[in-house]
Motif scaffolding. Structure first.
Motif, PDB file in Angstrom:
ATOM      1  N   ASP A 179      -2.159   3.334  -8.993  1.00 42.66           N
ATOM      2  CA  ASP A 179      -3.427   4.074  -8.979  1.00 42.66           C
ATOM      3  C   ASP A 179      -4.481   3.377  -9.828  1.00 42.66           C
ATOM      4  O   ASP A 179      -5.670   3.348  -9.466  1.00 42.66           O
ATOM      5  CB  ASP A 179      -3.207   5.500  -9.491  1.00 42.66           C
ATOM      6  CG  ASP A 179      -2.406   6.354  -8.515  1.00 42.66           C
ATOM      7  OD1 ASP A 179      -2.312   5.963  -7.329  1.00 42.66           O
ATOM      8  OD2 ASP A 179      -1.866   7.399  -8.942  1.00 42.66           O
ATOM      9  N   LYS A 194      -5.914   0.469  -7.930  1.00 45.59           N
ATOM     10  CA  LYS A 194      -6.880   0.952  -6.930  1.00 45.59           C
ATOM     11  C   LYS A 194      -8.215   1.299  -7.593  1.00 45.59           C
ATOM     12  O   LYS A 194      -9.289   0.999  -7.045  1.00 45.59           O
ATOM     13  CB  LYS A 194      -6.317   2.179  -6.214  1.00 45.59           C
ATOM     14  CG  LYS A 194      -5.130   1.895  -5.305  1.00 45.59           C
ATOM     15  CD  LYS A 194      -4.646   3.192  -4.663  1.00 45.59           C
ATOM     16  CE  LYS A 194      -3.453   2.955  -3.746  1.00 45.59           C
ATOM     17  NZ  LYS A 194      -2.958   4.222  -3.145  1.00 45.59           N
ATOM     18  N   ARG A 195      -8.153   1.937  -8.762  1.00 46.44           N
ATOM     19  CA  ARG A 195      -9.398   2.302  -9.453  1.00 46.44           C
ATOM     20  C   ARG A 195     -10.194   1.058  -9.834  1.00 46.44           C
ATOM     21  O   ARG A 195     -11.427   1.024  -9.689  1.00 46.44           O
ATOM     22  CB  ARG A 195      -9.071   3.120 -10.704  1.00 46.44           C
ATOM     23  CG  ARG A 195     -10.302   3.726 -11.383  1.00 46.44           C
ATOM     24  CD  ARG A 195     -10.041   4.044 -12.832  1.00 46.44           C
ATOM     25  NE  ARG A 195      -9.740   2.852 -13.612  1.00 46.44           N
ATOM     26  CZ  ARG A 195     -10.651   1.975 -14.021  1.00 46.44           C
ATOM     27  NH1 ARG A 195     -11.930   2.142 -13.704  1.00 46.44           N
ATOM     28  NH2 ARG A 195     -10.294   0.915 -14.726  1.00 46.44           N
ATOM     29  N   ARG A 241     -11.971  -0.283  -6.885  1.00 43.26           N
ATOM     30  CA  ARG A 241     -13.094   0.551  -6.450  1.00 43.26           C
ATOM     31  C   ARG A 241     -14.280   0.470  -7.403  1.00 43.26           C
ATOM     32  O   ARG A 241     -15.434   0.428  -6.968  1.00 43.26           O
ATOM     33  CB  ARG A 241     -12.654   2.015  -6.337  1.00 43.26           C
ATOM     34  CG  ARG A 241     -11.813   2.355  -5.130  1.00 43.26           C
ATOM     35  CD  ARG A 241     -11.741   3.870  -4.952  1.00 43.26           C
ATOM     36  NE  ARG A 241     -11.267   4.519  -6.170  1.00 43.26           N
ATOM     37  CZ  ARG A 241     -10.001   4.875  -6.388  1.00 43.26           C
ATOM     38  NH1 ARG A 241      -9.093   4.639  -5.460  1.00 43.26           N
ATOM     39  NH2 ARG A 241      -9.650   5.457  -7.516  1.00 43.26           N
ATOM     40  N   GLU A 245       1.750  -0.909  -0.875  1.00 39.76           N
ATOM     41  CA  GLU A 245       0.752   0.153  -1.023  1.00 39.76           C
ATOM     42  C   GLU A 245      -0.661  -0.428  -1.129  1.00 39.76           C
ATOM     43  O   GLU A 245      -1.603   0.079  -0.507  1.00 39.76           O
ATOM     44  CB  GLU A 245       1.079   0.979  -2.270  1.00 39.76           C
ATOM     45  CG  GLU A 245       0.109   2.104  -2.565  1.00 39.76           C
ATOM     46  CD  GLU A 245       0.172   3.227  -1.541  1.00 39.76           C
ATOM     47  OE1 GLU A 245      -0.814   3.980  -1.438  1.00 39.76           O
ATOM     48  OE2 GLU A 245       1.198   3.338  -0.844  1.00 39.76           O
ATOM     49  N   ILE A 246      -0.837  -1.496  -1.891  1.00 39.61           N
ATOM     50  CA  ILE A 246      -2.169  -2.096  -2.041  1.00 39.61           C
ATOM     51  C   ILE A 246      -2.607  -2.778  -0.745  1.00 39.61           C
ATOM     52  O   ILE A 246      -3.795  -2.775  -0.399  1.00 39.61           O
ATOM     53  CB  ILE A 246      -2.182  -3.091  -3.220  1.00 39.61           C
ATOM     54  CG1 ILE A 246      -1.928  -2.348  -4.536  1.00 39.61           C
ATOM     55  CG2 ILE A 246      -3.506  -3.832  -3.296  1.00 39.61           C
ATOM     56  CD1 ILE A 246      -2.945  -1.269  -4.853  1.00 39.61           C
ATOM     57  N   LYS A 247      -1.677  -3.344  -0.006  1.00 39.17           N
ATOM     58  CA  LYS A 247      -2.042  -3.941   1.286  1.00 39.17           C
ATOM     59  C   LYS A 247      -2.549  -2.874   2.249  1.00 39.17           C
ATOM     60  O   LYS A 247      -3.483  -3.119   3.023  1.00 39.17           O
ATOM     61  CB  LYS A 247      -0.837  -4.675   1.875  1.00 39.17           C
ATOM     62  CG  LYS A 247      -0.513  -5.988   1.172  1.00 39.17           C
ATOM     63  CD  LYS A 247       0.727  -6.647   1.760  1.00 39.17           C
ATOM     64  CE  LYS A 247       1.050  -7.952   1.035  1.00 39.17           C
ATOM     65  NZ  LYS A 247       2.295  -8.576   1.554  1.00 39.17           N
ATOM     66  N   ARG A 248      -1.943  -1.691   2.216  1.00 32.55           N
ATOM     67  CA  ARG A 248      -2.448  -0.598   3.054  1.00 32.55           C
ATOM     68  C   ARG A 248      -3.822  -0.134   2.570  1.00 32.55           C
ATOM     69  O   ARG A 248      -4.695   0.218   3.371  1.00 32.55           O
ATOM     70  CB  ARG A 248      -1.459   0.571   3.044  1.00 32.55           C
ATOM     71  CG  ARG A 248      -0.190   0.315   3.843  1.00 32.55           C
ATOM     72  CD  ARG A 248       0.603   1.601   4.051  1.00 32.55           C
ATOM     73  NE  ARG A 248       1.134   2.101   2.791  1.00 32.55           N
ATOM     74  CZ  ARG A 248       2.325   1.783   2.304  1.00 32.55           C
ATOM     75  NH1 ARG A 248       3.104   0.931   2.961  1.00 32.55           N
ATOM     76  NH2 ARG A 248       2.745   2.288   1.162  1.00 32.55           N
ATOM     77  N   PHE A 249      -4.015  -0.149   1.258  1.00 32.26           N
ATOM     78  CA  PHE A 249      -5.300   0.254   0.678  1.00 32.26           C
ATOM     79  C   PHE A 249      -6.402  -0.735   1.058  1.00 32.26           C
ATOM     80  O   PHE A 249      -7.560  -0.352   1.248  1.00 32.26           O
ATOM     81  CB  PHE A 249      -5.141   0.333  -0.844  1.00 32.26           C
ATOM     82  CG  PHE A 249      -6.408   0.612  -1.590  1.00 32.26           C
ATOM     83  CD1 PHE A 249      -6.916   1.899  -1.676  1.00 32.26           C
ATOM     84  CD2 PHE A 249      -7.106  -0.419  -2.213  1.00 32.26           C
ATOM     85  CE1 PHE A 249      -8.087   2.152  -2.374  1.00 32.26           C
ATOM     86  CE2 PHE A 249      -8.270  -0.177  -2.912  1.00 32.26           C
ATOM     87  CZ  PHE A 249      -8.767   1.115  -2.991  1.00 32.26           C
ATOM     88  N   ASP A 250      -6.046  -1.999   1.188  1.00 32.96           N
ATOM     89  CA  ASP A 250      -7.012  -3.060   1.494  1.00 32.96           C
ATOM     90  C   ASP A 250      -7.187  -3.177   3.010  1.00 32.96           C
ATOM     91  O   ASP A 250      -6.684  -4.107   3.648  1.00 32.96           O
ATOM     92  CB  ASP A 250      -6.518  -4.381   0.892  1.00 32.96           C
ATOM     93  CG  ASP A 250      -7.442  -5.544   1.209  1.00 32.96           C
ATOM     94  OD1 ASP A 250      -8.659  -5.317   1.325  1.00 32.96           O
ATOM     95  OD2 ASP A 250      -6.932  -6.676   1.350  1.00 32.96           O
ATOM     96  N   ALA A 251      -7.904  -2.242   3.584  1.00 35.19           N
ATOM     97  CA  ALA A 251      -8.047  -2.199   5.047  1.00 35.19           C
ATOM     98  C   ALA A 251      -8.799  -3.414   5.584  1.00 35.19           C
ATOM     99  O   ALA A 251      -8.546  -3.864   6.708  1.00 35.19           O
ATOM    100  CB  ALA A 251      -8.768  -0.913   5.454  1.00 35.19           C
TER     101      ALA A 251
END
Length: 734
Positions: free
Chosen positions: A265, A268-269, A272, A296-302
């Motif tokens: 998390d 991710k912050r 962002r 998880e970060i690869k999914r976050f990095d669309a």
């Protein structure tokens, strides 16, 4: 190079359709075949990949470091003082702050001063490889010429090599043959604060070395200098400032219930909210956490604008090298404590610290070793934060509170104070220490007396030490094998059951990381692949089956190692490494004159289980108290079966032999027994009436001199001293 060990076994079955479908959905096909593994590999005549060490090391040094001479580093200002101090004293302690350049420059100072042979130890393989590549580049030579490295299974040196970066374990192996360090003019112990067992043993040997012209340099960024100085009779201490940019420390406002989730998390912050596009280095505790975080970060990095990379010890050199290569993308690197020291990743602006690490802890009284996730020390926290200030100002976000940090231990507990030291004591005996000297060992942190007594008792039980406390011939053979003492004992006596090659394969599998893929989205597929090999009588047989099928695939008849690993969700590098360990063990047995080739057995399952039962003897047994729950025989500790084991915990599995106990979750969770196999009741009954030194060897046994019968031994008394009354009652009920 690798030959199948059981030709009578059927070749691996085809992958079930459901697994093949899962594989197509979740995984892309491998980019290489068995004839090439993607990092400078070629193939031997049986199709197994091997690596030519020089190629990537020299390429990496050119692409990564260029020809920077290092003259701008702070250590250069102290060059003359360092050289003069080393000339004038046998031992020098150097405390060089992060970024001072001590690991790359001081060895070069010594070469230019005329010292002909220098060894610089590193606690990790990646450190030895990257440092040798950088120094070779700075000196304008190829890695393997004047500068080289030696790690397990990879020796990139030559006759003209004057500076060798080696792991502490490699230097320790050399010391077993040459305890005086005669081949070297200077031995540098780098990152001494990590205090591995190998490092502590090296320091002990260096202190008593009779090699009068040998120079010893102890270096670290965070070091209790006075302690090391006092140990070496008042050795001088040099302080070198570091080239460290300011790092802002930010603590979490409140405790996080899940440090791994909090770390992801926080990453991710940063992505962002932070304006700086510098790289992110996030610390976690192990491979599974890291792979899940990367996914998880690869999914976050669309948009695909990030380069998300893992970094842990089990990765291959090519995968580890990707972390250091220049990139136009912002990197997000999830790593273990492998990146705490000796490794510089250019462009890191942010560090996220989970505040935990994995450690093994050994209970000498209970004779149980557990793998635990524990808080780091304040010294480790400083090292992690310093990764953000190596090349520019940065920030360190700690996912724990400031109060939590203030309660951390100042320094990391030395491994010798928390580990099973049986193999350590065996090495000391091989080097000529008496049992009395070991019990009064004047180390930096002498091992606890209960741990020493437990180790000596274990070695006596295994026949490695005679009644007078001297190393036996059997113990000398055990010491020559680069594995745990109990496993060495298991392997040496496996020939009595004609399963030496099979046992060597299982021990090799136990010596490498989990061979099955472990990312969250692939775990179900890997579990189905594991079920394909699983044997109901135990995990030792399962590991043998996997290794046997892999060796078959390496041969001409099989589908190839890469394709086999791909089809069955196995890490190809881990399997290749296990095959190397197996080959090394069998070659060592041949040098010892022990039988290493055995006759073919169609189904070695029962003999394999019995071999590990004999090897573990009375130390790694547990008896069933209810479905899925067991008590260990030495301390009566309540344990459960690990979720990965093939043993069901039914009435048929009343007794099991296990490899290790692993701590789980919170304090209320019982340890889990991992790598278990069923032990037949008749074996337990036979054990209750004999000990290793009470059995007579076969007349044709080449290791017979190591097994000395002792008819006066009271075996029942011995067992009563070792086992709990409840365990003895469980035997009586058989």
């Amino acid at each position: 190079f690798f030959s199948p060990i059981s030709r009578c076994l059927e070749p691996p079955a085809e992958v079930p359709a459901c697994m093949a479908a899962d594989r197509k959905r979740a995984r892309s096909p491998p980019a290489e075949s068995c004839s090439g593994n993607g990092f400078g590999a070629s193939a031997d005549r049986n199709g197994c990949a091997w690596r030519h060490g020089n190629s990537w090391a020299s390429q990496g040094s050119q692409s990564q470091h260029g020809n920077a001479p290092g003259t701008s580093l702070p250590v250069w200002q102290h060059r003359q003082a360092i050289v003069e101090c080393i000339k004038a004293h046998r031992v020098v302690v150097i405390v060089g702050e992060t970024g001072s350049g001590k690991s790359t420059q001081i060895p070069q100072f010594l070469l230019k001063e005329g010292y002909l042979s220098v060894a610089c130890t590193q606690p990790r393989v990646i450190s030895a490889i990257t440092l040798s590549a950088r120094v070779a580049s700075e000196m304008g030579t190829r890695c393997g010429d004047t500068v080289g490295y030696a790690v397990r299974f990879d020796n990139v040196t030559s006759e003209c090599t004057r500076l060798r970066y080696v792991t502490d374990g490699i230097l320790l192996q050399e010391c077993m043959l040459e305890p005086s360090f005669a081949p070297y003019d200077v031995v540098i112990i780098d990152e001494a604060h990590e205090r591995s067992i190998s490092t502590d043993l090296l320091l002990c040997l260096l202190k008593r070395s009779a090699h009068s012209r040998l120079k010893v340099v102890i270096m670290s960024a965070t070091l209790e200098a006075s302690k090391f100085s006092a140990y070496f009779d008042g050795a001088p201490v040099l302080q070198i400032e570091g080239k460290q940019y300011p790092v802002a420390i930010v603590h979490a406002p409140r405790p996080a219930p899940d440090y791994a989730a909090a770390t992801v998390d926080e990453v991710k912050r940063i992505l962002r909210e932070e304006q700086d596009q510098g790289h992110i280095l996030a610390f976690l505790t192990g491979e599974a956490e890291i792979e899940d975080a990367c996914a998880e970060i690869k999914r976050f990095d669309a948009q695909g604008r990030l380069q998300v990379l893992p970094l842990y010890a089990a990765l291959g050199p090519a995968e580890q090298r990707r972390v250091f290569e220049p990139s136009r993308c912002q990197k997000v690197i999830f790593c273990t404590n492998i990146a705490e020291t000796s490794v510089t990743i250019d462009g890191v602006s942010f560090v996220v610290d989970c505040g935990h690490r994995k450690e093994k802890h050994y209970d000498a009284m209970a004779r149980v070793e557990t793998l635990q996730v524990l808080p780091i020390s304040q010294a480790s926290a400083r090292q992690r934060a310093g990764r953000a200030g190596r090349t520019k100002p940065g920030k360190c976000f700690r996912v724990y509170t400031e109060g939590f940090h203030n309660q951390l231990a100042r320094e990391t507990t030395p491994e010798i104070l928390r580990s099973n030291i049986t193999s350590f004591v065996l090495q000391l005996l091989q080097l000529g220490f008496s049992t009395g000297e070991i019990e009064a060992l004047p180390g930096l942190d002498p091992p606890p007396a209960p741990a020493v007594h437990s180790a000596l008792a274990t070695l006596r039980l295994l026949g490695a030490v005679d009644p007078q406390g001297r190393l036996s011939a059997w113990g000398s053979h055990m010491c020559r094998l680069p594995i745990d003492a109990t496993l060495a004992h298991t392997l040496l006596q496996a020939h009595e059951l004609d399963v030496t090659e099979q046992v060597a394969g299982v021990i090799a599998m136990l010596s490498v990381p989990n061979p099955f893929t472990s990312t969250r989205q692939q775990r179900d597929c890997a579990a189905r692949a594991f079920h394909h090999f699983k044997h109901q009588d135990g995990d030792h047989i399962t590991l043998h089956t996997i290794m046997d099928h892999y060796l078959w695939a390496c041969g001409d008849e099989g589908e190839g190692a890469a394709q086999f690993c791909y089809n069955h969700w196995l890490h190809e590098r881990h399997m290749h490494q296990a095959a190397q360990v197996r080959q090394q063990l069998l070659q060592t047995l041949q040098r010892l004159g022990a039988p290493s080739r055995t006759r073919l057995i169609r189904d070695p399952s029962d003999r394999l289980r019995e071999a590990f039962f004999r090897g573990g003897w009375a130390l790694q047994l547990a008896y069933r108290v209810q479905t899925f729950y067991y008590h260990t025989v030495t301390d009566g500790r309540r344990c459960c079966l690990h979720h990965s084991t093939a043993v069901k915990g039914s009435e048929k599995d009343a007794w099991v032999v296990y490899h290790e106990a692993v701590a789980q979750g919170g304090e209320d969770e019982v340890p889990a027994l991992r790598i278990c196999s069923r032990a037949d009741p008749e074996w337990v009954l036979r054990l209750a009436g004999e000990a290793s030194s009470d059995r007579c060897p076969r007349p044709d046994d080449p290791l017979a001199p190591a097994l000395t019968p002792n008819p006066n031994r009271d075996t029942h008394r011995w067992l009563a001293d070792l086992w709990t009354p409840q365990a003895l009652q469980a035997v009586a009920e058989l």
